[in-house]
Structures are given as structure tokens and as C-alpha cells.
Design an enzyme around this catalytic site. Structure first.
Site, PDB file in Angstrom:
ATOM      1  N   LYS A 201       0.761  -1.252   0.077  1.00 41.66           N
ATOM      2  CA  LYS A 201       0.005   0.079   0.121  1.00 41.66           C
ATOM      3  C   LYS A 201       0.830   1.214  -0.189  1.00 41.66           C
ATOM      4  O   LYS A 201       0.599   2.124  -0.860  1.00 41.66           O
ATOM      5  CB  LYS A 201      -0.849  -0.108   1.235  1.00 41.66           C
ATOM      6  CG  LYS A 201      -1.529   1.340   1.615  1.00 41.66           C
ATOM      7  CD  LYS A 201      -2.843   1.679   0.579  1.00 41.66           C
ATOM      8  CE  LYS A 201      -3.547   2.814   0.728  1.00 41.66           C
ATOM      9  NZ  LYS A 201      -4.425   3.137  -0.193  1.00 41.66           N
ATOM     10  N   CYS A 255      -3.862   9.952   1.330  1.00 44.14           N
ATOM     11  CA  CYS A 255      -3.061   8.751   0.699  1.00 44.14           C
ATOM     12  C   CYS A 255      -1.700   9.070   0.200  1.00 44.14           C
ATOM     13  O   CYS A 255      -0.571   9.202   0.921  1.00 44.14           O
ATOM     14  CB  CYS A 255      -3.800   7.995  -0.152  1.00 44.14           C
ATOM     15  SG  CYS A 255      -5.200   7.153   0.355  1.00 44.14           S
TER      16      CYS A 255
END
Length: 401
Positions: A201, A255
Site C-alpha cells: 500500500k 493517501c
């Protein structure tokens, strides 16, 4: 199957809705009473195309309801934010708090999955915390990490059609988590261990950050060289193996603007390029702010009066209402602080109001402004026509000039 989702934000709520559509009974938990109340009324508290009708349907069918407190379930999913502190160190306190909230409810055979972005090794740390408090559950519950990878504005499609990486602490945990996601994900489910999934991720978003940094660095070079960066990138991308992204006023969101720090803080000697990309994108926002400041001062010198300035866009990307880590918001706040006696209009068509900024309609702001600063490429702004009488500073390519 009854499932408890902790966190009904930009990822938790859409995932809860899509999972409920697959037949899972979902209890969504959020500490914000307004979010709980709106969800139970079938009202979406975020902007996401096509999502509110699905929410209304799932609530009406009794497949989804919201609460301020978790309840006993068969599986638990942690979907809370993981921000960073002032020193850029990751803050996993929300994940810890969410885990603590369901600790008394866990029982033999339960599935426990974290989707929140995590520093490498956090899933293992959380498992130790669980078994320290509930030693009788060691080896009897299934713990996994499965990071989200969706794009705001296209969440319905991507939740179903994007591949998922599932990192279990045990093979059995991988299997149990895969069984859950296979109910609504039609793409491939890739099983691995938790550490690999955590770093995957982070690597995905660090890669995107580096690509954006290259585009932003090119924009700085083009400004110095007197070259149209939009034309340059368009021409460079004619090469069959080149795909340069579009520059902007920095990088925002929860993010790309955050995840690289999870790597660079943990591995400072190795993550040189990742750290530099972060620094470049942070600098771009400062550079943009200085550009606007200089334009205001030059206008005052040339005209003997203060200009009216329109700051167009606060969201971190086009056509959404998400202002988290937004460079546009940062630039606007700095301009308002530096020029408190100047008429600076703030425009964000995707939100009705803001606790800090007084918002102005985008058409009115564009019509009356002497200096127009495009920070976010919202579709509404693309309906405006170029005006030679205005000073237009276009950081996001509205006019490609």
C-alpha cells in the site's frame, strides 16, 4: 454473516454499502453523531457519484445501519484514518482506539481485518495488543490486513473491479478474509503476508507521489525556461514509452500526501528518492503561494490599489469535497494570512460552507476578480472563458496556458 465496520468515512461507508449490497448484514460505527444520524436516514455525508441511492436502498432493506458503538459480530473491519504527527511520524492511535472498542466483543472464530494505511509491522503489533488483553483468543481469531485502493469519484466501480491484496498473519486468516471480499470483489484477490501487504500500500502511493513530483519539477523548470509546461508534457507523451502526469499546486489527500512518510520515517537511509519526492511536492505548494504573492504586489505597484483575488478550488483533486492535506487549502490560508486587507474570494463549488473560509460563487468570483488563481481543476471552472483583462495564474491546467 454480521459484520462491524469501524469508521464510516470516505472508504468505510462506501465499502459498507457495497458489502451490504452483496447480502452481508453491516453495522457501521462512527464517533461522529452526525455521520451516524445521516447514514441511518440514507443520506450520504460525502460526495460520491451514485452512492446515495445505494445507501438508501441498503438502509431501507435493513442490511445497513449505523451506531456510535460496536456490537457483537462475526467479523470486524477497521477503517479509520491514520494521519501523521507534526514530525511526520505516523499516528496509529485511531487504529488502536478502534481495536480497543471491539476487544470485549471478540470471540473464537472471528475475522479481524484492518484496511487503514499502516506502517510496516503494525498489524503484528495490533495482534499482540489483542492477545495481551485477551490471551484466550490467541490462535482462535483470524487477523489480516487488506488496504483499500480506490479513487474518490469512482469508488463504486473500483471497489468491485480493482484487485485486492490480502495479507494474513496466518494462511487461514488469508482464506477467511478472501472469502469475505470475494462476495463483492470480481477482480483478483492476491494473498500474501501482512508486512508485504502493508508495504505494498505504501509503495503504491509513494510511486504515484514520485511521478507527480517529476511533473511538478518540470513545471518549475518550464517556468524558469519560459516554456509552456502543458504543451511540453503533451509533446513528450507522444513518445510510446513516456507518460508524464499533469502538474498541479502540490499533492493532497489522505493517501499520496501521507503514505510516503510511513516509509521515509521508518527507513530514512534507504528511502532517499521517496523522501525527495515528498519534499518536491511540498515545495510546489510554497512556490505557488509565492507566485500569487508576487502577482498581488506587482498589481499594487502598477495600479496603485489592491486587487480583487479569486482563489479557485480548495479540494485536493477535481470534483470532490475532500480537503484533507490539500495544498490548495494551504495556499489559500497563507494568502489570507499574508494579505488580510486584500479582497480575497475563496471558491469551492463542492462544499456548501466552511468553518474557516467564506465561500463565493465561482462565476461571481471570476467576473469581479483582477487576479484569478486556479488551484483545482473542477469541471465548473472549465466552463469559464479566458479573459485577457485579468491576471490568470493557472496551476492546474484549466486553460493550458
Amino acid at each position: 454473516m454480521k459484520t462491524c465496520f469501524i469508521g464510516l468515512g470516505y472508504i468505510g461507508l462506501p465499502t459498507a454499502i457495497i458489502a451490504a449490497r452483496s447480502g452481508v448484514e453491516i453495522l457501521g460505527v462512527d464517533i461522529n453523531p452526525q455521520v451516524v444520524e445521516m447514514t441511518n436516514r440514507g443520506l450520504l455525508h460525502i460526495i460520491e457519484p451514485g452512492m446515495e441511492p445505494l445507501l438508501k436502498e441498503m438502509v431501507a432493506k435493513g442490511r445497513l445501519r449505523a451506531s456510535a458503538k460496536p456490537e457483537v459480530a462475526d467479523s470486524y473491519f477497521i477503517m479509520v484514518p491514520t494521519p501523521f504527527k507534526d514530525n511526520h511520524k505516523p499516528d496509529v492511535s485511531y487504529v488502536v482506539a478502534a481495536t480497543n472498542s471491539i476487544l470485549p466483543l471478540l470471540k473464537d472464530g472471528d475475522l479481524f481485518v484492518i484496511e487503514s494505511t499502516l506502517p510496516v509491522g503494525t498489524t503484528e503489533m495490533i495482534s499482540k495488543m489483542i492477545f495481551s488483553a485477551r490471551p484466550e483468543l490467541e490462535g482462535k481469531i483470524h487477523i489480516a490486513y487488506c488496504p483499500e485502493r480506490v479513487l474518490p469519484g469512482n469508488v463504486i466501480h473500483e471497489l468491485v473491479n480493482n484487485d485486492r491484496v490480502i495479507g494474513g498473519l496466518t494462511p487461514e486468516a488469508c482464506d477467511r478474509a478472501s472469502l469475505f471480499y470475494s462476495r463483492f470483489v470480481t477482480a483478483k484477490l492476491h494473498k500474501t503476508n501482512a508486512r508485504t501487504a502493508e508495504l505494498c500500500k505504501l509503495a503504491e502511493n509513494s510511486s504515484r507521489d514520485a511521478q507527480i513530483a517529476f511533473a511538478n519539477e518540470l513545471s518549475l523548470i518550464c517556468d524558469r525556461a519560459g516554456v509552456n509546461v502543458w504543451e511540453l508534457i503533451n509533446l513528450a507523451n507522444k513518445h510510446p514509452r513516456v507518460n508524464i502526469l499533469q502538474p498541479g499546486c502540490g499533492v493532497g489527500g489522505h493517501c499520496i500526501a501521507v503514505d510516503p512518510y510511513f516509509i521515509s520515517e521508518a527507513f530514512p537511509e534507504e528511502a532517499k528518492l521517496i523522501a525527495q519526492a515528498r519534499a518536491t511536492n511540498n515545495y510546489k505548494a510554497q512556490w505557488c503561494a509565492e507566485k500569487v504573492k508576487n502577482a498581488i504586489l506587482q498589481y499594487e505597484l502598477a495600479n496603485g490599489c489592491k486587487p480583487k483575488v479569486a482563489m479557485m478550488g480548495l479540494a485536493f483533486k477535481p470534483n470532490i469535497d475532500d480537503l484533507r492535506e490539500s495544498p490548495a487549502k494551504q495556499i489559500t490560508a497563507e494568502l489570507l494570512h499574508s494579505f488580510s486587507n486584500t479582497d480575497i474570494m475563496v471558491v469551492e463549488p463542492n462544499i456548501a460552507d466552511h468553518k474557516t473560509f467564506t465561500l463565493t460563487d465561482f462565476r461571481h468570483a471570476y467576473d469581479v476578480a483582477d487576479i484569478v488563481v486556479f488551484l483545482t481543476a473542477h469541471d465548473e471552472f472549465k466552463t469559464l472563458k479566458w479573459c485577457d483583462e485579468k491576471i490568470i495564474i493557472d496551476f492546474c491546467g484549466i486553460f493550458k496556458r
